[in-house]
Design a protein around this motif. Structure first.
Motif, PDB file in Angstrom:
ATOM      1  N   ASP A   1      -1.873  -0.816   5.784  1.00 28.21           N
ATOM      2  CA  ASP A   1      -1.633   0.078   7.573  1.00 28.21           C
ATOM      3  C   ASP A   1      -3.887  -0.104   7.252  1.00 28.21           C
ATOM      4  O   ASP A   1      -4.135   0.109   7.908  1.00 28.21           O
ATOM      5  CB  ASP A   1      -2.248   1.713   7.351  1.00 28.21           C
ATOM      6  CG  ASP A   1      -2.616   2.587   6.039  1.00 28.21           C
ATOM      7  OD1 ASP A   1      -3.061   2.463   5.054  1.00 28.21           O
ATOM      8  OD2 ASP A   1      -2.842   3.149   7.002  1.00 28.21           O
TER       9      ASP A   1
ATOM     10  N   ASP B   1      -6.492  -3.042   2.412  1.00 29.11           N
ATOM     11  CA  ASP B   1      -5.612  -3.803   2.038  1.00 29.11           C
ATOM     12  C   ASP B   1      -5.375  -4.977   2.801  1.00 29.11           C
ATOM     13  O   ASP B   1      -4.462  -6.211   1.619  1.00 29.11           O
ATOM     14  CB  ASP B   1      -4.086  -3.013   2.597  1.00 29.11           C
ATOM     15  CG  ASP B   1      -4.240  -1.395   2.491  1.00 29.11           C
ATOM     16  OD1 ASP B   1      -4.347  -1.588   1.454  1.00 29.11           O
ATOM     17  OD2 ASP B   1      -3.990  -0.972   2.881  1.00 29.11           O
TER      18      ASP B   1
ATOM     19  N   ASP C   1       0.762  -1.261   0.312  1.00 26.87           N
ATOM     20  CA  ASP C   1       0.005  -0.219  -0.223  1.00 26.87           C
ATOM     21  C   ASP C   1       1.076   1.464   0.285  1.00 26.87           C
ATOM     22  O   ASP C   1       2.149   1.064   0.668  1.00 26.87           O
ATOM     23  CB  ASP C   1      -0.916   0.004   1.418  1.00 26.87           C
ATOM     24  CG  ASP C   1      -1.916   1.230   1.519  1.00 26.87           C
ATOM     25  OD1 ASP C   1      -2.545   1.574   0.650  1.00 26.87           O
ATOM     26  OD2 ASP C   1      -1.434   1.452   1.937  1.00 26.87           O
TER      27      ASP C   1
ATOM     28  N   ASP D   1       0.435   4.993   0.877  1.00 27.80           N
ATOM     29  CA  ASP D   1      -0.604   6.061   2.699  1.00 27.80           C
ATOM     30  C   ASP D   1      -0.214   5.340   3.415  1.00 27.80           C
ATOM     31  O   ASP D   1      -1.411   3.930   3.915  1.00 27.80           O
ATOM     32  CB  ASP D   1      -1.552   7.059   1.885  1.00 27.80           C
ATOM     33  CG  ASP D   1      -1.092   7.362  -0.115  1.00 27.80           C
ATOM     34  OD1 ASP D   1      -0.241   8.046  -0.306  1.00 27.80           O
ATOM     35  OD2 ASP D   1      -2.486   7.989  -0.436  1.00 27.80           O
ATOM     36  N   GLY D   2       0.620   5.942   4.502  1.00 28.69           N
ATOM     37  CA  GLY D   2       0.165   5.484   5.408  1.00 28.69           C
ATOM     38  C   GLY D   2       1.562   4.233   5.464  1.00 28.69           C
ATOM     39  O   GLY D   2       1.524   3.697   6.797  1.00 28.69           O
ATOM     40  N   THR D   3       1.663   3.623   4.420  1.00 26.58           N
ATOM     41  CA  THR D   3       2.575   2.032   4.749  1.00 26.58           C
ATOM     42  C   THR D   3       3.926   2.821   3.940  1.00 26.58           C
ATOM     43  O   THR D   3       5.088   2.457   4.994  1.00 26.58           O
ATOM     44  CB  THR D   3       2.102   1.055   4.232  1.00 26.58           C
ATOM     45  OG1 THR D   3       0.499   0.975   4.119  1.00 26.58           O
ATOM     46  CG2 THR D   3       2.720   0.239   4.291  1.00 26.58           C
TER      47      THR D   3
HETATM   48 MG   LIG Z   1      -3.113   3.330   3.656  1.00 26.10          MG
END
Ligand SMILES: [Mg+2]
Length: 193
Positions: free
Chosen positions: A136, A140, A11, A13-15
């Motif tokens: 995240d 996912d 992933d 964003d956030g990963t």
């Molecule tokens: Mg994400």
């Protein structure tokens, strides 16, 4: 016929990078400090590294595909400078309630659906018996699970909050939980998943 390789789907964003909401400007795209190391370790160990990302901000009219390309070029270049290579980036631009007509669709590629992974499987030489997904969000984990990947949920981005607040509702649990992308990669390389 090229040799089949194991793959780690990531992933975005956030990963890989801080989740700053809908990232609509290159200056809001900031990678976690360990992202390049994590990708590089996968490269060295013969894994393909493929980014799978929902970008419904396109459908919502928050940014254009040009901006998204600019952001992805920056990501690829910044990683390359640190010796890390991405083998593919697949994004879903859709949203069923899109403002932008061309992206208005109930699609099969928006995670938790598997369309983006299916596309990667067609285009790259992937060993389907050795596939991993790191992300995240539960979407996912679902996309990875449905495609036959082993799954790792990271606590960055939405991960920590989702684990605390929502995990009782999940249809599928991640195979492993890791603090960060780098910790997730280490689990894979140490064959702890
Ligand atoms: Mg994400």
């Amino acid at each position: 016929m090229n040799e089949l390789k194991p793959v780690v789907f990531l992933d975005r964003d956030g990963t890989i990078n801080y989740d700053a909401g809908y990232i609509n400007d290159i200056d809001n795209f900031i990678m976690y400090p360990y992202a390049a190391q994590a990708v590089r370790m996968l490269n060295i160990n013969g894994f393909l590294v493929v980014v799978i990302t929902n970008q419904s901000g396109l459908a919502r009219g928050f940014f254009t595909e040009d901006t998204l390309s600019e952001i992805h070029n920056k990501m690829v270049q910044d990683l390359k400078k640190q010796g890390a290579e991405i083998d593919g980036i697949y994004f879903c631009p859709h949203d069923p309630n899109a403002k932008v007509e061309k992206y208005k669709s109930v699609c099969s590629c928006r995670k938790p659906e598997t369309g983006l992974i299916d596309m990667a499987l067609k285009e790259l030489n992937i060993d389907k018996s050795r596939m991993y997904f790191i992300g995240d969000k539960h979407s996912d984990i679902m996309a990875g699970y449905k495609s036959g990947c082993k799954t790792i949920m990271v606590k960055t981005g939405y991960g920590k909050g989702d684990l605390i607040n929502k995990s009782h509702k999940w249809e599928v649990k991640p195979d492993k939980i890791a603090d960060t992308l780098l910790d997730g990669v280490k689990l894979i390389l140490k064959k702890q998943i």
